[in-house]
Design a protein around this motif. Structure first.
Motif, PDB file in Angstrom:
ATOM      1  N   LEU A  14     -74.617  -6.812  78.041  1.00  0.00           N
ATOM      2  CA  LEU A  14     -75.300  -5.670  77.878  1.00  0.00           C
ATOM      3  C   LEU A  14     -76.842  -5.653  77.078  1.00  0.00           C
ATOM      4  O   LEU A  14     -77.843  -5.154  77.393  1.00  0.00           O
ATOM      5  N   LYS A  15     -76.833  -6.230  76.049  1.00  0.00           N
ATOM      6  CA  LYS A  15     -78.114  -6.533  75.241  1.00  0.00           C
ATOM      7  C   LYS A  15     -79.060  -7.408  75.921  1.00  0.00           C
ATOM      8  O   LYS A  15     -80.355  -7.133  76.038  1.00  0.00           O
ATOM      9  N   LEU A  16     -78.688  -8.334  76.701  1.00  0.00           N
ATOM     10  CA  LEU A  16     -79.706  -9.187  77.332  1.00  0.00           C
ATOM     11  C   LEU A  16     -80.169  -8.495  78.575  1.00  0.00           C
ATOM     12  O   LEU A  16     -81.301  -8.717  78.960  1.00  0.00           O
ATOM     13  N   LYS A  17     -79.171  -7.623  79.331  1.00  0.00           N
ATOM     14  CA  LYS A  17     -79.701  -6.909  80.335  1.00  0.00           C
ATOM     15  C   LYS A  17     -80.596  -5.651  80.042  1.00  0.00           C
ATOM     16  O   LYS A  17     -81.232  -5.341  80.813  1.00  0.00           O
ATOM     17  N   GLN A  18     -80.449  -5.055  79.009  1.00  0.00           N
ATOM     18  CA  GLN A  18     -81.415  -4.231  78.403  1.00  0.00           C
ATOM     19  C   GLN A  18     -82.658  -4.683  78.282  1.00  0.00           C
ATOM     20  O   GLN A  18     -83.740  -3.993  78.823  1.00  0.00           O
ATOM     21  N   LYS A  19     -82.860  -5.928  77.819  1.00  0.00           N
ATOM     22  CA  LYS A  19     -84.070  -6.916  77.588  1.00  0.00           C
ATOM     23  C   LYS A  19     -84.812  -7.066  79.067  1.00  0.00           C
ATOM     24  O   LYS A  19     -85.806  -7.149  79.132  1.00  0.00           O
ATOM     25  N   ASN A  20     -83.993  -7.339  79.997  1.00  0.00           N
ATOM     26  CA  ASN A  20     -84.325  -7.702  81.401  1.00  0.00           C
ATOM     27  C   ASN A  20     -83.265  -7.526  82.303  1.00  0.00           C
ATOM     28  O   ASN A  20     -82.268  -8.470  82.327  1.00  0.00           O
ATOM     29  N   PRO A  21     -83.384  -6.392  83.029  1.00  0.00           N
ATOM     30  CA  PRO A  21     -82.171  -5.948  83.876  1.00  0.00           C
ATOM     31  C   PRO A  21     -82.064  -6.981  84.928  1.00  0.00           C
ATOM     32  O   PRO A  21     -81.009  -6.724  85.586  1.00  0.00           O
ATOM     33  N   ASN A  22     -83.133  -7.611  85.385  1.00  0.00           N
ATOM     34  CA  ASN A  22     -82.851  -8.756  86.410  1.00  0.00           C
ATOM     35  C   ASN A  22     -82.579  -9.828  86.041  1.00  0.00           C
ATOM     36  O   ASN A  22     -82.688 -11.000  86.759  1.00  0.00           O
ATOM     37  N   ALA A  23     -82.338 -10.197  84.749  1.00  0.00           N
ATOM     38  CA  ALA A  23     -81.808 -11.405  84.294  1.00  0.00           C
ATOM     39  C   ALA A  23     -80.417 -11.973  84.839  1.00  0.00           C
ATOM     40  O   ALA A  23     -79.575 -11.550  85.276  1.00  0.00           O
ATOM     41  N   ARG A  24     -80.563 -13.365  85.187  1.00  0.00           N
ATOM     42  CA  ARG A  24     -79.394 -14.026  85.711  1.00  0.00           C
ATOM     43  C   ARG A  24     -78.808 -14.609  84.466  1.00  0.00           C
ATOM     44  O   ARG A  24     -79.125 -15.444  83.738  1.00  0.00           O
ATOM     45  N   LEU A  25     -77.554 -14.234  84.476  1.00  0.00           N
ATOM     46  CA  LEU A  25     -76.751 -14.585  83.061  1.00  0.00           C
ATOM     47  C   LEU A  25     -75.519 -15.430  83.248  1.00  0.00           C
ATOM     48  O   LEU A  25     -74.879 -15.237  84.218  1.00  0.00           O
ATOM     49  N   PHE A  26     -75.433 -15.976  82.311  1.00  0.00           N
ATOM     50  CA  PHE A  26     -74.291 -17.091  82.587  1.00  0.00           C
ATOM     51  C   PHE A  26     -73.434 -17.288  81.266  1.00  0.00           C
ATOM     52  O   PHE A  26     -74.098 -17.321  79.884  1.00  0.00           O
ATOM     53  N   THR A  27     -72.167 -17.064  81.161  1.00  0.00           N
ATOM     54  CA  THR A  27     -71.379 -17.108  80.137  1.00  0.00           C
ATOM     55  C   THR A  27     -70.513 -18.271  79.873  1.00  0.00           C
ATOM     56  O   THR A  27     -69.856 -18.552  80.945  1.00  0.00           O
ATOM     57  N   ILE A  28     -70.346 -18.655  78.757  1.00  0.00           N
ATOM     58  CA  ILE A  28     -69.448 -19.799  78.487  1.00  0.00           C
ATOM     59  C   ILE A  28     -68.751 -19.433  77.111  1.00  0.00           C
ATOM     60  O   ILE A  28     -69.296 -18.974  76.303  1.00  0.00           O
ATOM     61  N   ARG A  29     -67.449 -20.141  77.015  1.00  0.00           N
ATOM     62  CA  ARG A  29     -66.747 -19.887  75.667  1.00  0.00           C
ATOM     63  C   ARG A  29     -67.089 -20.959  75.023  1.00  0.00           C
ATOM     64  O   ARG A  29     -67.084 -22.043  75.298  1.00  0.00           O
ATOM     65  N   ILE A  30     -67.648 -20.640  73.812  1.00  0.00           N
ATOM     66  CA  ILE A  30     -68.049 -21.566  72.867  1.00  0.00           C
ATOM     67  C   ILE A  30     -66.816 -22.618  72.577  1.00  0.00           C
ATOM     68  O   ILE A  30     -65.932 -22.383  72.005  1.00  0.00           O
ATOM     69  N   GLY A  31     -67.127 -23.809  72.420  1.00  0.00           N
ATOM     70  CA  GLY A  31     -65.978 -25.208  72.175  1.00  0.00           C
ATOM     71  C   GLY A  31     -65.322 -25.227  73.528  1.00  0.00           C
ATOM     72  O   GLY A  31     -64.292 -26.101  73.286  1.00  0.00           O
ATOM     73  N   TYR A  32     -65.420 -24.569  74.489  1.00  0.00           N
ATOM     74  CA  TYR A  32     -64.638 -24.981  75.705  1.00  0.00           C
ATOM     75  C   TYR A  32     -65.391 -24.967  76.986  1.00  0.00           C
ATOM     76  O   TYR A  32     -66.786 -24.794  77.121  1.00  0.00           O
ATOM     77  N   ASP A  33     -65.013 -25.492  78.168  1.00  0.00           N
ATOM     78  CA  ASP A  33     -65.515 -25.844  79.224  1.00  0.00           C
ATOM     79  C   ASP A  33     -65.242 -24.758  80.362  1.00  0.00           C
ATOM     80  O   ASP A  33     -64.623 -24.996  81.483  1.00  0.00           O
ATOM     81  N   VAL A  34     -65.442 -23.220  79.956  1.00  0.00           N
ATOM     82  CA  VAL A  34     -65.051 -22.389  80.687  1.00  0.00           C
ATOM     83  C   VAL A  34     -66.579 -21.422  80.881  1.00  0.00           C
ATOM     84  O   VAL A  34     -67.069 -21.057  79.894  1.00  0.00           O
TER      85      VAL A  34
END
Length: 90
Positions: A57-77
């Motif tokens: 949500l924070k990143l989308k507020q800064k740039n609504p068109n942002a393409r976001l990718f989520t990673i669990r830190i320390g894992y390959d998910v």
């Protein structure tokens, strides 16, 4: 550069490149292990939180068109968020 035409694979590749080359050494320690990091695949900007929701949500507020990718830190998910909140295998 507008990221709207990127494939899910391109979003994942770019975000993983940012993570491996710039971000990993800054975030993989102590209490961050297991948290979610959301990365803007265009800029490399990132946010961290427990579930990834507030970070996205924070990143989308800064740039609504942002393409976001989520990673669990320390894992390959990972999960990719686009306009339709699509998922991709990590």
């Amino acid at each position: 550069m507008q990221s709207i035409f990127w494939t899910l694979e391109e979003v994942a590749r770019r975000a993983k490149d940012f993570y491996e080359n710039d971000i990993r050494q800054k975030v993989e320690y102590g209490d961050n292990i297991g948290k979610m990091i959301v990365i803007n695949a265009e800029s490399g900007e990132y946010e961290i939180d427990q579930t990834g929701v507030e970070a996205a949500l924070k990143l989308k507020q800064k740039n609504p068109n942002a393409r976001l990718f989520t990673i669990r830190i320390g894992y390959d998910v990972a999960v990719s968020f686009g306009g339709a909140m699509e998922r991709t295998a990590g």
